[in-house]
Design an enzyme around this catalytic site. Structure first.
Site, mmCIF file in Angstrom:
data_model
loop_
_atom_site.group_PDB
_atom_site.id
_atom_site.type_symbol
_atom_site.label_atom_id
_atom_site.label_comp_id
_atom_site.label_asym_id
_atom_site.label_seq_id
_atom_site.Cartn_x
_atom_site.Cartn_y
_atom_site.Cartn_z
ATOM 1 N N LYS A 189 -92.051 12.740 59.138
ATOM 2 C CA LYS A 189 -91.154 12.096 58.051
ATOM 3 C C LYS A 189 -90.562 10.926 58.515
ATOM 4 O O LYS A 189 -90.448 10.381 59.692
ATOM 5 C CB LYS A 189 -89.993 13.346 58.100
ATOM 6 C CG LYS A 189 -90.558 14.516 57.234
ATOM 7 C CD LYS A 189 -89.737 15.484 56.911
ATOM 8 C CE LYS A 189 -90.429 16.447 56.161
ATOM 9 N NZ LYS A 189 -89.786 17.967 55.804
ATOM 10 N N ARG A 198 -93.419 23.020 61.394
ATOM 11 C CA ARG A 198 -94.477 22.875 60.476
ATOM 12 C C ARG A 198 -94.842 21.343 60.700
ATOM 13 O O ARG A 198 -93.982 20.415 60.555
ATOM 14 C CB ARG A 198 -93.486 22.863 59.022
ATOM 15 C CG ARG A 198 -94.460 22.614 57.632
ATOM 16 C CD ARG A 198 -93.745 22.702 56.509
ATOM 17 N NE ARG A 198 -94.383 22.574 55.500
ATOM 18 C CZ ARG A 198 -94.824 21.373 54.899
ATOM 19 N NH1 ARG A 198 -94.507 20.263 55.516
ATOM 20 N NH2 ARG A 198 -95.512 21.307 53.765
HETATM 21 N N1 HH2 Z 1 -91.797 19.568 54.128
HETATM 22 C C1 HH2 Z 1 -92.302 19.183 53.144
HETATM 23 C C2 HH2 Z 1 -92.737 20.021 52.021
HETATM 24 N N2 HH2 Z 1 -92.775 21.394 52.384
HETATM 25 N N3 HH2 Z 1 -91.530 23.109 53.386
HETATM 26 C C3 HH2 Z 1 -90.734 23.506 54.375
HETATM 27 N N4 HH2 Z 1 -90.459 24.918 54.532
HETATM 28 N N5 HH2 Z 1 -90.227 22.694 55.248
HETATM 29 C C4 HH2 Z 1 -90.310 21.220 55.298
HETATM 30 O O1 HH2 Z 1 -89.655 20.564 56.036
HETATM 31 C C5 HH2 Z 1 -91.378 20.875 54.335
HETATM 32 C C6 HH2 Z 1 -91.754 21.755 53.269
HETATM 33 C C7 HH2 Z 1 -92.493 17.676 52.947
HETATM 34 O O2 HH2 Z 1 -93.613 17.420 53.744
HETATM 35 P P1 HH2 Z 1 -95.217 17.450 53.299
HETATM 36 O O3 HH2 Z 1 -95.602 18.517 52.823
HETATM 37 O O4 HH2 Z 1 -96.154 16.927 54.289
HETATM 38 O O5 HH2 Z 1 -95.292 16.057 52.055
HETATM 39 P P2 HH2 Z 1 -95.548 16.310 50.575
HETATM 40 O O6 HH2 Z 1 -94.216 17.186 50.054
HETATM 41 O O7 HH2 Z 1 -95.017 14.881 50.105
HETATM 42 O O8 HH2 Z 1 -96.681 16.923 50.245
#
Ligand code: HH2
Length: 259
Positions: free
Chosen positions: A204, A240
């Site tokens: 992040k 995660r």
């Molecule tokens: N962060 C993201 C998405 N989903 N779910 C939980 N429970 N906790 C988190 O910190 C979290 C999440 C964002 O990260 P990412 O999926 O890599 O990116 P994007 O939302 O751009 O797909």
């Protein structure tokens, strides 16, 4: 360890990499082999500034991946939509990861309650399109703890067994760099809610900003691992992460020291 597979063109760190179903399936298999207990499959980016996608588009992205992984790789579904969660549960998903903590789709709680799936409730201030504009708290940790406690109560009232629910402070979701690190520093105030805590700081932008780039949109793997180990030490149960092998190895060493 919860591996991340975003079947999206626009996720902040792996956008595009796993947009092709075959790539997403290969990534999920690799993460499982590297030690991920579950792989979190998502069809909608929630990065700062992201636009929402329709349920049809989200289904089009995730269903082929879930079908291919069925009975092979344990998965969670990263969605706020009841129809997407229902289909994913039919295809064997073990956990519903809802970044809106059941505030997005009024039908989602019943879908989870009728299944035997686990549920992750995450804190977010605002909504993805605008959440990073000017996040403010009097005391971020007590406000996030109160929110999670309230959403836990709402989920239980909707018929979801408390034993199936985990909580997540939502690193990067309406928070400054300092808010994010304070939440991890004082994670004990969240573990005291009595439920497993999920932490997602992997790659992040706060990590990139911490290392001196104020315009960073991502963080490095090494910085992710450092923060994850610190979160683990403070009581995080589920991490995660995008880089499963690196986190598994780091945690094995951390555990050996802390044991
Ligand atoms: N962060 C993201 C998405 N989903 N779910 C939980 N429970 N906790 C988190 O910190 C979290 C999440 C964002 O990260 P990412 O999926 O890599 O990116 P994007 O939302 O751009 O797909």
């Amino acid at each position: 360890m919860l591996g991340v597979v975003n079947v999206t063109p626009d996720s902040f760190s792996d956008g595009g990499v796993n947009y092709e179903p075959a790539n997403a399936v290969a990534s999920a298999r690799r993460m499982h082999a590297e030690g991920a207990a579950l792989v979190d499959v998502g069809g909608e980016s929630t990065r700062p500034g992201a636009e929402a996608v329709s349920a049809d588009e989200e289904l089009r992205r995730v269903v082929p991946v879930l079908e291919a992984l069925r009975d092979e790789v344990p998965v969670s579904i990263d969605t706020s939509k009841a129809v997407v969660a229902r289909r994913a549960l039919e295809l064997g998903a073990a956990l519903v990861n809802d970044v809106t903590a059941l505030r997005g789709d009024a039908g989602l709680a019943a879908v989870v309650a009728e299944s035997d799936a686990y549920l992750c409730l995450m804190h977010m201030q605002g909504e993805p399109r605008t959440m990073q504009a000017d996040p403010r708290y009097d005391d971020v940790v007590s406000e996030v703890a109160a929110f999670l406690e309230q959403r836990l109560g709402a989920a239980v009232a909707a018929g979801i067994a408390e034993e199936r629910i985990c909580l997540d402070p939502g690193i990067g979701f309406g928070k400054t760099v300092e808010h994010n690190f304070e939440l991890i520093r004082r994670l004990g105030e969240l573990t005291s809610l009595g439920r497993p805590i999920v932490v997602g700081i992997s790659r992040k932008s706060s990590l990139g900003k911490l290392l001196g780039d104020p315009a960073a949109t991502t963080g490095s793997v090494a910085a992710s691992v450092g923060a994850a180990v610190a979160a683990y030490e403070r009581g995080a149960t589920i991490l995660r992460v995008h880089d499963v092998r690196e986190h598994v190895e780091a945690l094995a060493a951390a555990r050996a020291v802390l044991a």
